[in-house]
Design an enzyme around this catalytic site. Structure first.
Site, short mmCIF file in Angstrom:
data_model
loop_
_atom_site.label_atom_id
_atom_site.label_comp_id
_atom_site.label_asym_id
_atom_site.label_seq_id
_atom_site.Cartn_x
_atom_site.Cartn_y
_atom_site.Cartn_z
CG ASP A 127 55.98 -8.53 43.08
OD1 ASP A 127 55.38 -8.34 42.10
OD2 ASP A 127 55.50 -9.47 43.89
CG ASP B 190 46.40 -9.60 40.60
OD1 ASP B 190 47.25 -10.29 40.27
OD2 ASP B 190 46.61 -8.30 40.56
#
Length: 523
Positions: free
Chosen positions: A379, A224
């Site tokens: 997600d 990330d």
């Protein structure tokens, strides 16, 4: 001097970097004369067979390419570049191939996920210089939905098994073609490219070719990436998507350095998820562009980039389409792009209209680059209900009761980094994205993110049963046993982790050593 035929689609940077890593010079063919006069020619192909052949004709590359192939000089076609050698493909039935090899290209008809994505072996059928110095039991990286069916067995160099044997490499004199990607196959792929390039060639056949090849389960390292409060680009990690600790963004390292470390440690793929918008930059100055360019110089496994693959307008008023953004990422070293929040909005519109628009980022990018190049990052979070009858969403009976003892839940998709829930469930989203042209699902789980409690098996099974494309399990890994659990209890093709790798709590090599007697892995 190696000449590379770049017809304008796909990640050629990795091929160039791999060849230059071997100390060679690469010249990109800019004209028909460059092709005809090449000493050695490499042709990497990506995406649709029909699109590739159309562009070759538009650029007037077909005749010089046929002239080169007839010259007896060394040629290497990669992926669709190999498929171009055949007479045609059922992917584009009306389009003729180069016809150098008799046979056609067919779509996989298997009770397995398609595209065929990952590390598989080869069974060498005849002596060749291409695999000199290799044992024969190595694995190479594949990503394709179509495979060649050769009419002349003498041209078949290797076979690979995926439901049934298919042609994975061909040879006719100095004309070579590989369905796998040597530039994405680590040290094995570099050795193969070296064998193609070198002048002194030792013809041999590997000693350890397997009787049947097996696709390995992939272990993927995820980074990330975002700007911290000082503006530095760092790798961070969230706790249920919260990346701040004591008010500051967690800094777990520099993205290029970490990606290089994971390549050396044996990661099968590396995924960058850009969790900062970077919307104000001109496209060429996007920070992730430079990260990809630098990473691809020394990391020879597949690279996926996610975040910001959407239409946007920069501070100078210049507008870009999602396809243009993807183009730049592919040209900078990405092999696949990942679409997250925008995929939810695209599917909402698709479900509302009941038909494809042909204009969404998923549709446009998969049309140009092939569905194997489009990953959908989902997600979801659990929403508990007392009964399936109270919701229109697909529910599962769960072994993990809700806060009020609820025995059922559905998996709500979110956008904006998990901050906003939408009225669409993960199963419907995954199925719809496959219909729109996506080739792989990256399945995260907000409830498990950063918990080290293991993957959400119920979520993974619900989505995996709904699609025919590969699924990457993500979120929750805390030890080696969690990887074995997800592969034992689901049909997921891959498992992804981040924080435990960044902090060296669970090394990638330890995961593979733990798995090697339990599932097929690349060691």
């Amino acid at each position: 001097m190696i000449t590379l035929l770049d017809y304008g689609a796909g990640n050629v940077r990795s091929v160039i970097n791999a060849i230059e890593k071997l100390g060679e010079t690469v010249r990109v063919a800019a004209s028909d004369r460059d092709i005809v006069n090449a000493e050695k020619l490499v042709f990497p192909g990506v995406g649709s067979f029909g699109s590739m052949m159309t562009i070759l004709h538009e650029k007037r590359f077909v005749e010089p390419l046929l002239t080169f192939l007839d010259s007896g000089r060394p040629f290497l076609g990669i992926c669709v570049g190999m498929q171009a050698l055949f007479e045609g493909s059922e992917e584009s039935p009306e389009v003729k191939g180069l016809g150098v090899l008799p046979g056609r290209v067919r779509r996989f008809t298997v009770d397995l996920s398609v595209p065929h994505i990952g590390w598989n072996g080869i069974r060498v059928q005849q002596p060749t210089h291409l695999f000199d110095g290799l044992d024969g039991d190595e694995k190479l990286y594949f990503v394709h939905s179509y495979h060649a069916v050769a009419d002349d067995p003498a041209t078949v160099l290797t076979l690979t098994d995926y439901g049934y044997p298919f042609v994975s490499a061909v040879q006719k004199g100095n004309i070579l073609g590989t369905q796998f990607h040597p530039e994405k196959s680590g040290a094995t792929g570099l050795k193969l490219l070296e064998n193609f390039i070198r002048e002194e060639r030792r013809i041999s056949i590997p000693e350890k070719c397997p009787e049947q090849t097996r696709l390995a389960k992939r272990i993927i390292a995820c980074l990330d990436v975002r700007a911290n409060d000082r503006g530095d680009l760092v790798v961070t990690k969230g706790d249920q998507y919260d990346v701040r600790e004591a008010g500051n963004v967690r800094n777990l390292g520099k993205p290029v350095e970490l990606a290089g470390r994971y390549f050396e440690e044996g990661a099968d793929e590396v995924t960058f998820l850009n969790i900062t918008g970077f919307r104000d930059f001109p496209l060429a100055d996007m920070p992730m562009i430079q990260v990809l360019k630098e990473t691809s110089k020394n990391v020879f496994v597949p690279l996926t980039i996610g975040g910001g693959i959407r239409d946007f307008t920069d501070k100078n008023g210049r507008s870009y389409t999602a396809l243009e953004v993807a183009d730049e990422y592919f040209r900078s070293g990405a092999d696949k792009i990942s679409i997250g929040s925008d995929a939810v909005l695209i599917v909402e519109e698709y479900l509302k209209s009941g038909k494809k628009s042909g204009k969404s980022a998923i549709e446009q990018i998969s049309f140009v680059y092939g569905n194997q190049a489009v990953v959908i990052s989902i997600d979801p979070r659990r929403v508990y209900v007392q009964s399936p009858d109270v919701t229109s969403h697909l529910t599962v009976e769960t072994a993990i009761p809700g806060p009020a003892g609820e025995r059922y839940c559905w998996f709500q998709c979110t956008i904006k980094g998990g901050r906003e829930g939408r009225d669409v469930d993960a199963v419907t989203l995954a199925r719809s994205c496959e219909e729109l042209g996506a080739g792989e699902i990256l399945l995260n789980c907000i409830d498990r993110d950063g918990t080290n409690q293991g993957f959400d098996i119920e979520l993974i099974n619900a989505v995996k049963k709904a699609v025919t494309i590969p699924v990457i399990a993500s979120s929750g890994a805390g030890c080696e046993a969690h990887f074995a659990e997800v592969f034992r209890n689901t049909d997921a093709e891959s498992a992804l982790a981040a924080g435990i790798f960044h902090r060296r709590e669970v090394p990638i090599a330890a995961v593979k050593n733990y798995l090697k007697d339990k599932v097929e892995v690349r060691l």
